[in-house]
Design an enzyme around this catalytic site. Structure first.
Site, PDB file in Angstrom:
ATOM      1  N   ASP A   1      -1.094  -5.911  -6.119  1.00 35.02           N
ATOM      2  CA  ASP A   1      -0.379  -6.401  -7.300  1.00 35.02           C
ATOM      3  C   ASP A   1       1.130  -6.222  -7.206  1.00 35.02           C
ATOM      4  O   ASP A   1       1.901  -7.131  -7.550  1.00 35.02           O
ATOM      5  CB  ASP A   1      -0.930  -5.758  -8.583  1.00 35.02           C
ATOM      6  CG  ASP A   1      -1.055  -4.249  -8.504  1.00 35.02           C
ATOM      7  OD1 ASP A   1      -0.632  -3.636  -7.510  1.00 35.02           O
ATOM      8  OD2 ASP A   1      -1.618  -3.671  -9.461  1.00 35.02           O
TER       9      ASP A   1
ATOM     10  N   GLN B   1      -4.630  -2.206  -6.775  1.00 36.16           N
ATOM     11  CA  GLN B   1      -4.797  -1.600  -5.455  1.00 36.16           C
ATOM     12  C   GLN B   1      -5.706  -0.367  -5.495  1.00 36.16           C
ATOM     13  O   GLN B   1      -6.049   0.140  -6.566  1.00 36.16           O
ATOM     14  CB  GLN B   1      -3.434  -1.212  -4.883  1.00 36.16           C
ATOM     15  CG  GLN B   1      -2.570  -2.410  -4.528  1.00 36.16           C
ATOM     16  CD  GLN B   1      -1.335  -2.015  -3.753  1.00 36.16           C
ATOM     17  OE1 GLN B   1      -0.258  -1.914  -4.290  1.00 36.16           O
ATOM     18  NE2 GLN B   1      -1.496  -1.794  -2.454  1.00 36.16           N
ATOM     19  N   HIS B   2      -6.069   0.078  -4.295  1.00 35.20           N
ATOM     20  CA  HIS B   2      -6.683   1.383  -4.029  1.00 35.20           C
ATOM     21  C   HIS B   2      -8.137   1.548  -4.468  1.00 35.20           C
ATOM     22  O   HIS B   2      -8.735   2.572  -4.169  1.00 35.20           O
ATOM     23  CB  HIS B   2      -5.904   2.527  -4.674  1.00 35.20           C
ATOM     24  CG  HIS B   2      -4.430   2.474  -4.508  1.00 35.20           C
ATOM     25  ND1 HIS B   2      -3.825   2.207  -3.304  1.00 35.20           N
ATOM     26  CD2 HIS B   2      -3.426   2.655  -5.399  1.00 35.20           C
ATOM     27  CE1 HIS B   2      -2.520   2.231  -3.461  1.00 35.20           C
ATOM     28  NE2 HIS B   2      -2.252   2.488  -4.711  1.00 35.20           N
TER      29      HIS B   2
END
Length: 470
Positions: A231, A77-78
């Site tokens: 995830d 992520q991110h």
């Protein structure tokens, strides 16, 4: 005599920080049919093309996707993937563990109070989140930022490439991954243009269309491509943990639990993300987990198996040795420039065994602080499901219940993020909000129990508190 009916196959992808893993499963039972894997390059910024090459290699290693009915991509992520108007990558993608955006995150919370961030999007900016990376990008690389036409996340970009697209207007994402950007409201299911403009100085960049849990797009060959997931959300689909908290000890340490309502923690410790269904995830993340054991093993000149043996040979509390494992900065607490330290060393207690024990206890105490934060948000747990690479260590399994203060179960080793993605793909094929009942990959759970050892936690907190007073 009739033959057996043809098996419907689904594929799940886990494009993590370190590698790309792909599983092909029976859509009805979840049984593993075949799998593939390929490594990603190291670093905190990566050319997305490396992810594509790794995905292609993993697909080849798994025997291709020609007979697969549906695919879902889950990923780290991110991250920040910037594209120009022709869909070309503008600069290397900044990953979640790139901390150069720490000052940008601080600036964003000065400009808009933390309470408002938490209330509006469920999270408060830290270096990991895309919103902070966009501020850093705009300030430090203004020419590249100016020619950026679209911003997406790692799994968005991979799904887009898997469809064969090149037009950034066709980018898609899902609620779970979008909720980790810092400019998406998962409750209202909309982007917050004003927060995007606050971070990036403009709100005219293209953002991926957010798909619902059972929506799909066209995929490779005749396969359908499911929405995908972050995830942690994908892993929760695979683990089916119910009311238990899931702790993953991989590159990062994560404690998360499914909730009906999005948390709004103004301290920023508990992030309120969306999950891969229609609910939410309360999540706490630390930067330092399995790497703590790897670094300690290297320092002691042993392998991980021997490190575990050494740790179990030392008494609880490691004879007073305390390891605060902020090796490469930390996210929880938010100390991006911190370093690790050993406390309480004496001529009598400085041995390989006590240092090994202190490393395990320190890693677990760091993530246990996340359990405390979840409890403070009204999210209690009767047990913990422990996953990730570090969960394979015997010392971690036996010490964790005393540190966490609750029973700990360790599911069999499996690629749970990829399995969760495949389960989403199977759900999409059914067109139902009800997930397929897959249980065989979990097997019988073995629970580990031990009396809570508050003294270890107290010593750790005292040592860790020194960082907050500097």
């Amino acid at each position: 005599m009739r033959g057996e009916p043809a098996m419907t196959l689904v594929a799940g992808v886990d494009s993590s920080t370190q590698s790309c893993k792909l599983v092909v499963l029976d859509a009805e039972t979840g049984a593993l049919v075949r799998q593939g894997r390929a490594a990603h390059p190291p670093g905190t910024e990566v050319d997305p093309e490396a992810w594509w090459q790794a995905l292609c290699a993993a697909i080849d290693a798994a025997g291709g996707l020609d007979d697969v009915a549906a695919v879902s991509v889950a990923g780290q992520q991110h991250g920040m993937v910037a594209l120009d108007e022709d869909g070309r990558v503008v600069r290397k993608a900044l990953l979640w563990n790139d901390t150069r955006s720490a000052a940008a995150a601080t600036a964003l919370t000065r400009e808009l109070p933390a309470e408002q961030w938490a209330e509006r999007v469920g999270i408060v900016p830290v270096a990991s989140f895309t919103v902070s990376k966009l501020r850093w990008f705009a300030e430090h690389e203004p020419a590249d930022a100016a020619r950026t036409a679209a911003v997406c996340l790692p799994h968005d970009w991979l799904s887009w490439r898997l469809r064969g697209d090149r037009d950034p207007r066709t980018l898609t994402t899902d609620r779970s991954d979008a909720s980790g950007t810092g400019y998406y409201d998962a409750v209202a299911d909309r982007y917050c243009d004003d927060l995007l403009e606050l971070a990036f100085g403009r709100s005219d960049v293209l953002l991926p269309r957010v798909l619902g849990a059972v929506e799909s797009t066209s995929g490779p060959a005749s396969a359908r491509l499911a929405a995908g997931a972050g995830d942690n959300a994908a892993a929760m689909l695979a683990l089916d943990a119910g009311s238990d908290t899931v702790i993953s000890l991989g590159t990062s340490g994560v404690a998360c639990a499914v909730t009906e309502h999005r948390p709004a923690d103004p301290s920023g410790i508990v992030a309120g993300f969306a999950d891969a269904t229609e609910r939410h995830l309360a999540l706490v993340c630390t930067l330092n987990a399995a790497r703590v054991l790897e670094v300690t093993a290297r320092m002691l000149g042993v392998d991980l198996k021997r490190l575990s043996e050494l740790a179990l040979s030392a008494p609880p509390g490691a004879d007073g040795v305390v390891f605060v494992p902020y090796l490469d900065g930390e996210r929880t607490p938010d100390l991006p420039d911190a370093t690790g330290a050993l406390h309480g060393l004496t001529s009598a207690n400085t041995t390989p065994a006590t240092v090994a024990r202190a490393a395990v206890e320190g890693m677990l105490c760091g993530i246990a602080a996340g359990l405390d934060a979840l409890t403070a948000q009204g999210i209690s747990t009767g047990g913990v499901r422990l996953t990730g690479g570090a969960a394979a260590a015997s010392a971690v399994r036996h010490i964790a219940p005393a540190i966490f203060g609750v029973p700990v179960a360790v599911p069999p080793t499996a690629d749970y993020v990829a399995i969760g993605a495949a389960r989403q793909a199977a759900q999409m094929l059914k067109g139902s909000q009800e997930l397929p009942r897959w249980t065989q990959h979990l097997g019988p759970l073995r629970w580990y129990r031990a009396p809570a050892d508050t003294q270890i936690r107290e010593r750790y907190h005292a040592a860790a508190a020194l960082y907050l007073t500097r």
